[in-house]
Design an enzyme around this catalytic site. Sequence first.
Site, PDB file in Angstrom:
ATOM      1  N   SER A 172       0.944  -1.265   0.075  1.00 11.35           N
ATOM      2  CA  SER A 172      -0.054   0.044  -0.049  1.00 11.35           C
ATOM      3  C   SER A 172       0.836   1.086  -0.048  1.00 11.35           C
ATOM      4  CB  SER A 172      -0.915   0.002   1.227  1.00 11.35           C
ATOM      5  OG  SER A 172      -1.378   1.364   1.333  1.00 11.35           O
ATOM      6  N   LYS A 173       0.610   2.124  -1.128  1.00  8.22           N
ATOM      7  CA  LYS A 173       1.333   3.200  -0.969  1.00  8.22           C
ATOM      8  C   LYS A 173       1.014   4.299   0.256  1.00  8.22           C
ATOM      9  CE  LYS A 173       3.392   6.917  -3.041  1.00  8.22           C
ATOM     10  NZ  LYS A 173       4.800   7.057  -3.093  1.00  8.22           N
ATOM     11  N   ARG A 174      -0.179   3.955   0.684  1.00  5.53           N
ATOM     12  CA  ARG A 174      -0.364   4.764   2.061  1.00  5.53           C
ATOM     13  C   ARG A 174       0.430   4.218   3.232  1.00  5.53           C
ATOM     14  NH1 ARG A 174      -5.403   3.106   2.685  1.00  5.53           N
ATOM     15  NH2 ARG A 174      -6.241   4.259   0.793  1.00  5.53           N
ATOM     16  N   GLY A 221       3.343   3.386   3.066  1.00  5.16           N
ATOM     17  CA  GLY A 221       4.774   3.721   2.584  1.00  5.16           C
ATOM     18  C   GLY A 221       5.424   2.674   1.652  1.00  5.16           C
ATOM     19  N   ASP A 250       8.931   5.101  -7.296  1.00  7.73           N
ATOM     20  CA  ASP A 250       9.591   4.883  -6.137  1.00  7.73           C
ATOM     21  C   ASP A 250      10.783   4.321  -6.383  1.00  7.73           C
ATOM     22  OD1 ASP A 250       7.680   6.718  -4.887  1.00  7.73           O
ATOM     23  OD2 ASP A 250       6.740   5.125  -4.050  1.00  7.73           O
TER      24      ASP A 250
END
Length: 486
Positions: A257-259, A261, A267
């Site tokens: 999950s990007k949320r 991290g 990235d």
Amino acid sequence: MKLGQTQVRTRFAPSPTGYMHVGNLRTALYTYLIAKSNEGKFILRIEDTDQERLVEGAVEVIYKTLKETGLIWDEGPDIGGPVGPYIQSERRDIYTKYADELIEKGGAYYCFCSKERLDELRKIHEASGIPHKYDGHCRDLSPEEVKRLLAEGVPHVVRQRIPAEGTTTFHDVIFGDITVENETLDDNILIKTDGLPTYNFANVVDDHLMGITHVVRGIEYLSSAPKYNLLYEAFGWEIPTYIHCPPVMRDAKHKLSKRNGDPTYEDLIQDGYLKEAVLNYVALLGWSPKGEQEIFSLEELEKVFSVDGVSKSPAIFDLAKLKWINSEYIRALPLEKFHEMALPYIKKAVHIDTDTHLIAEVLQPRCEKLTDIPEKLDFIDVLPKYDTALYVHKKMKTNLENALESLKDALPILENLQDWSRESLHDALFGLVKQKGVKNGIILWPVRVAVSGKQFTPGGAVEICELLGKEESLRRVRVGIELLNG
């Protein structure tokens, strides 16, 4: 236009909601590989019907990522094709036409329930502890009533008419045959009040009209497959082959999950991973090739990829494995290419006039990712302050006493060296090792610590002395002797 089914046709159909996460890239890759390994066509379609979630610039991110990784589409929004347009918001009239047709066939109906009524229904279900689903309030409105409400302009949606009884069975290549009770399925919305289709309806219509033969998507859509099949059957259309891929997980319990991290494709590139290595690693997230080979170019993947190698189990995203694959790709680069890629990172750490090609040559065999480079070179400009405890190394059998002796023995030999080349430095230091009758580390470890002031360096004593040059290397050895004497 409806294409014939004579060739394999797959589609990658992302929503432009921001970044390209690892699971998305894997779906794109598998979709591409299924097409290319079967000499088929790979189609790009942009699914932008959820207007509230659209992110400006997200379509460009999709284009850029696919082009960078080599997943070049045969048909798509920017290049066109025989079944365009390839952006769903530009196909609105098509969905309206097929929604009307489905209503006529009895596979769908108009629903005029207000938001207030639906919210109240949800509250009742939650209070009762029963799974929430639409109660069919508008399923059996008379044609006259429907006509009147439409004429009055009452806001409405179009819902799928799910059979109240019986079962629906569908087949998935990875999970086999799955049967569900129709009574557990919801009469989901096909056309929203704004006239745009939901994902569930648009992707079925588009997949049919675009001649898609194989549909690759995440396992989260497995529960929706029965509804898709009922739509295909209601229209009398051929059902495509389903391949539902298990999720990519951070660990046994948490999805990426990007949320939280977890890295996106962008990235990873910014963190110094090569795009070829990222794509190679993503291919292995849930797919096992036959044999021991793990390093694959995209061209090799096109030849060996097979869906029967995709696992039913979730894949764990392992940065250590990605780092190893990346290091293999870095080592395989021609030196000139590695120098070109490493140069911006070298310049972040090294500001004195020095041979960056030589630095790249020393770095390449020991570099795992490009962003590690600056911290490996921060000793070149200035000798860092360091503790003499660095000279003590149990494995090398060095201690403060023999380290001092080794530096004192090495200094005159290095001072008298006329040819400050790697070969001459090697011969001189290893000649001292032989002369003293000690293990290599007794001489080389203290010299390396003295000239670098670091425990870990991109090269050994010989390479670092060559990098620093004679004058600076000798100065640092003398500093080391002073420290040990002190």
